[in-house]
Motif scaffolding. Structure first.
Motif, PDB file in Angstrom:
ATOM      1  N   LEU A   2       0.925  -1.565  -0.106  1.00 38.25           N
ATOM      2  CA  LEU A   2      -0.406   0.344  -0.184  1.00 38.25           C
ATOM      3  C   LEU A   2       1.250   0.753  -0.183  1.00 38.25           C
ATOM      4  O   LEU A   2       1.290   1.504  -1.085  1.00 38.25           O
ATOM      5  CB  LEU A   2      -1.231  -0.081   0.877  1.00 38.25           C
ATOM      6  CG  LEU A   2      -2.052  -1.369   1.234  1.00 38.25           C
ATOM      7  CD1 LEU A   2      -2.818  -1.187   2.708  1.00 38.25           C
ATOM      8  CD2 LEU A   2      -2.515  -0.845  -0.288  1.00 38.25           C
ATOM      9  N   THR A   3       0.838   1.987   1.126  1.00 39.69           N
ATOM     10  CA  THR A   3       1.928   3.239   0.533  1.00 39.69           C
ATOM     11  C   THR A   3       2.955   3.215   1.427  1.00 39.69           C
ATOM     12  O   THR A   3       4.082   3.466   1.211  1.00 39.69           O
ATOM     13  CB  THR A   3       0.936   4.131   2.141  1.00 39.69           C
ATOM     14  OG1 THR A   3      -0.007   4.315   1.532  1.00 39.69           O
ATOM     15  CG2 THR A   3       2.412   5.598   2.610  1.00 39.69           C
ATOM     16  N   THR A   4       3.530   2.409   2.495  1.00 40.85           N
ATOM     17  CA  THR A   4       4.326   2.459   3.372  1.00 40.85           C
ATOM     18  C   THR A   4       5.622   0.724   2.430  1.00 40.85           C
ATOM     19  O   THR A   4       6.807   0.932   3.172  1.00 40.85           O
ATOM     20  CB  THR A   4       4.153   1.879   5.081  1.00 40.85           C
ATOM     21  OG1 THR A   4       4.304   0.423   5.089  1.00 40.85           O
ATOM     22  CG2 THR A   4       3.303   2.783   5.732  1.00 40.85           C
ATOM     23  N   GLY A   5       5.052   0.607   1.713  1.00 39.00           N
ATOM     24  CA  GLY A   5       5.897  -0.904   1.397  1.00 39.00           C
ATOM     25  C   GLY A   5       5.703  -2.431   2.496  1.00 39.00           C
ATOM     26  O   GLY A   5       6.591  -3.513   1.833  1.00 39.00           O
ATOM     27  N   ALA A   6       5.367  -2.359   3.423  1.00 38.34           N
ATOM     28  CA  ALA A   6       4.934  -3.934   3.975  1.00 38.34           C
ATOM     29  C   ALA A   6       3.566  -4.308   4.324  1.00 38.34           C
ATOM     30  O   ALA A   6       2.584  -3.568   3.141  1.00 38.34           O
ATOM     31  CB  ALA A   6       4.268  -3.202   5.654  1.00 38.34           C
ATOM     32  N   GLY A  43       0.810   2.617  15.911  1.00 37.38           N
ATOM     33  CA  GLY A  43       1.224   2.891  14.460  1.00 37.38           C
ATOM     34  C   GLY A  43      -0.408   3.470  13.701  1.00 37.38           C
ATOM     35  O   GLY A  43      -1.306   3.660  14.490  1.00 37.38           O
ATOM     36  N   GLU A  44       0.203   4.969  12.916  1.00 35.27           N
ATOM     37  CA  GLU A  44      -0.188   5.796  12.415  1.00 35.27           C
ATOM     38  C   GLU A  44      -1.066   5.089  11.307  1.00 35.27           C
ATOM     39  O   GLU A  44      -0.073   5.142  10.123  1.00 35.27           O
ATOM     40  CB  GLU A  44       0.407   7.537  12.659  1.00 35.27           C
ATOM     41  CG  GLU A  44      -1.075   8.568  12.234  1.00 35.27           C
ATOM     42  CD  GLU A  44      -1.052   9.476  12.398  1.00 35.27           C
ATOM     43  OE1 GLU A  44       0.197  10.241  12.967  1.00 35.27           O
ATOM     44  OE2 GLU A  44      -1.584  10.544  11.630  1.00 35.27           O
ATOM     45  N   VAL A  45      -2.117   5.043  11.254  1.00 37.98           N
ATOM     46  CA  VAL A  45      -2.827   4.772  10.065  1.00 37.98           C
ATOM     47  C   VAL A  45      -2.784   5.478   8.394  1.00 37.98           C
ATOM     48  O   VAL A  45      -2.907   6.744   8.407  1.00 37.98           O
ATOM     49  CB  VAL A  45      -4.169   4.226  10.009  1.00 37.98           C
ATOM     50  CG1 VAL A  45      -4.565   3.323   8.399  1.00 37.98           C
ATOM     51  CG2 VAL A  45      -4.374   2.730  11.634  1.00 37.98           C
ATOM     52  N   VAL A  46      -1.591   4.478   7.803  1.00 39.04           N
ATOM     53  CA  VAL A  46      -2.002   6.126   6.732  1.00 39.04           C
ATOM     54  C   VAL A  46      -2.305   4.846   5.088  1.00 39.04           C
ATOM     55  O   VAL A  46      -2.369   6.010   4.065  1.00 39.04           O
ATOM     56  CB  VAL A  46       0.344   6.102   6.085  1.00 39.04           C
ATOM     57  CG1 VAL A  46       0.267   6.578   7.309  1.00 39.04           C
ATOM     58  CG2 VAL A  46       0.995   4.443   6.112  1.00 39.04           C
ATOM     59  N   ILE A  86      -9.981  -9.034   5.939  1.00 38.67           N
ATOM     60  CA  ILE A  86     -11.206  -8.614   6.779  1.00 38.67           C
ATOM     61  C   ILE A  86     -10.616  -7.029   6.311  1.00 38.67           C
ATOM     62  O   ILE A  86     -11.272  -6.128   5.428  1.00 38.67           O
ATOM     63  CB  ILE A  86     -11.684  -8.605   7.811  1.00 38.67           C
ATOM     64  CG1 ILE A  86     -12.442  -9.891   8.180  1.00 38.67           C
ATOM     65  CG2 ILE A  86     -12.637  -7.361   8.428  1.00 38.67           C
ATOM     66  CD1 ILE A  86     -12.912 -10.135   8.942  1.00 38.67           C
ATOM     67  N   CYS A  87      -9.717  -6.733   7.133  1.00 37.17           N
ATOM     68  CA  CYS A  87      -9.530  -4.664   7.106  1.00 37.17           C
ATOM     69  C   CYS A  87      -7.210  -5.305   7.445  1.00 37.17           C
ATOM     70  O   CYS A  87      -7.560  -6.109   7.725  1.00 37.17           O
ATOM     71  CB  CYS A  87      -9.309  -4.126   7.638  1.00 37.17           C
ATOM     72  SG  CYS A  87     -10.288  -4.206   9.352  1.00 37.17           S
ATOM     73  N   SER A  88      -6.942  -4.298   6.182  1.00 38.32           N
ATOM     74  CA  SER A  88      -5.623  -3.760   6.298  1.00 38.32           C
ATOM     75  C   SER A  88      -5.380  -2.879   6.929  1.00 38.32           C
ATOM     76  O   SER A  88      -5.966  -1.891   6.184  1.00 38.32           O
ATOM     77  CB  SER A  88      -4.740  -4.453   5.124  1.00 38.32           C
ATOM     78  OG  SER A  88      -4.745  -5.484   4.123  1.00 38.32           O
ATOM     79  N   PHE A  89      -4.091  -1.967   7.857  1.00 39.82           N
ATOM     80  CA  PHE A  89      -3.959  -1.098   8.836  1.00 39.82           C
ATOM     81  C   PHE A  89      -2.598  -0.522   8.019  1.00 39.82           C
ATOM     82  O   PHE A  89      -1.676  -1.804   8.717  1.00 39.82           O
ATOM     83  CB  PHE A  89      -4.294  -0.792   9.460  1.00 39.82           C
ATOM     84  CG  PHE A  89      -5.482  -0.974  10.022  1.00 39.82           C
ATOM     85  CD1 PHE A  89      -6.772  -0.014  10.294  1.00 39.82           C
ATOM     86  CD2 PHE A  89      -6.839  -1.983  10.487  1.00 39.82           C
ATOM     87  CE1 PHE A  89      -8.013   0.019  10.286  1.00 39.82           C
ATOM     88  CE2 PHE A  89      -7.576  -2.058  10.914  1.00 39.82           C
ATOM     89  CZ  PHE A  89      -8.395  -1.350  10.805  1.00 39.82           C
ATOM     90  N   ASP A  90      -1.993  -0.120   6.852  1.00 41.96           N
ATOM     91  CA  ASP A  90      -0.720   0.324   6.573  1.00 41.96           C
ATOM     92  C   ASP A  90      -0.713   1.274   7.745  1.00 41.96           C
ATOM     93  O   ASP A  90      -0.365   2.148   7.523  1.00 41.96           O
ATOM     94  CB  ASP A  90      -0.688   0.672   4.901  1.00 41.96           C
ATOM     95  CG  ASP A  90       0.858   0.029   5.179  1.00 41.96           C
ATOM     96  OD1 ASP A  90       1.457  -0.584   5.548  1.00 41.96           O
ATOM     97  OD2 ASP A  90       1.162   1.115   3.736  1.00 41.96           O
ATOM     98  N   CYS A  91       0.540   1.290   8.589  1.00 41.29           N
ATOM     99  CA  CYS A  91       0.660   2.259   9.907  1.00 41.29           C
ATOM    100  C   CYS A  91       2.695   2.763   9.464  1.00 41.29           C
ATOM    101  O   CYS A  91       3.487   1.785   8.770  1.00 41.29           O
ATOM    102  CB  CYS A  91       0.746   1.566  10.675  1.00 41.29           C
ATOM    103  SG  CYS A  91      -1.277   1.218  10.736  1.00 41.29           S
TER     104      CYS A  91
END
Ligand SMILES: Cc1cc2nc3c(=O)[nH]c(=O)nc-3n(C[C@H](O)[C@H](O)[C@H](O)COP(=O)(O)O)c2cc1C
Length: 151
Positions: A93-97, A125-128, A104-109
């Motif tokens: 997504l954004t961070t590369g992780a 983690g702040e969700v980006v 169900i959901c993914s939080f990229d932080c």
């Protein structure tokens, strides 16, 4: 601790070929402003130091179909590190992780705080970035077993 019912997730970090991931129930939502979550990661876990160094992680909430993936990312098949990602469909997504496409959901932080807690580190983690698949059933761990809640 095994008697505390918990939503099963996989926390990931790093980029190929240095990706790490671990199965985790000690995670929860933390705040909405800023949108933040927390995960408690054992200092001995393969991904711990990569979360610290990269300053990012992705928290992926698993579905009822993910029991085998949860066992793999808990090390129960003997696999370690990047090879675990051979199973499941992953994207960045954004961070590369790594983000699990069918979660169900993914939080990229991005890590906004880390707190020593004995054997574990609490990472805030702040969700980006985030994704959702709201039509899926969740996977729960209780009494040492993976289960699916009855409707
Ligand atoms: C249901 C379940 C929940 C777990 N929850 C956590 C957790 O909240 N935090 C943690 O650090 N490890 C947790 N673990 C253990 C890690 O998944 C396991 O130690 C993993 O192998 C660590 O990754 P590594 O093999 O790369 O070191 C859990 C394992 C299972 C099966």
């Amino acid at each position: 601790m095994r008697n505390v019912p918990g939503a099963v997730s996989i926390v990931t970090t790093g980029v190929r070929p240095g990706r790490h991931g671990l199965t985790l129930t000690a995670g929860c939502s933390l705040s909405t402003d800023p949108s933040s979550v927390l995960v408690c990661v054992n200092k001995s876990a393969g991904g711990h130091d990569t979360i610290k160094q990269s300053g990012s992680f992705c928290w992926n909430i698993l579905t009822a179909d993910h029991a085998e993936l949860a066992k793999k990312f808990a090390g129960q098949d003997g696999s370690k590190g990047d090879i675990r990602f051979a199973d499941g469909l992953w994207r960045q997504l954004t961070t590369g992780a790594p983000s699990l496409i069918e979660a169900i959901c993914s939080f990229d932080c991005r890590v906004s705080g880390s707190y020593d807690a004995g054997s574990h580190t609490i990472f805030v983690g702040e969700v980006v970035a985030q994704t959702t698949n709201l039509d899926r059933e969740p996977l729960v761990y209780v009494n040492g077993e993976f289960t699916v809640p009855k409707r």
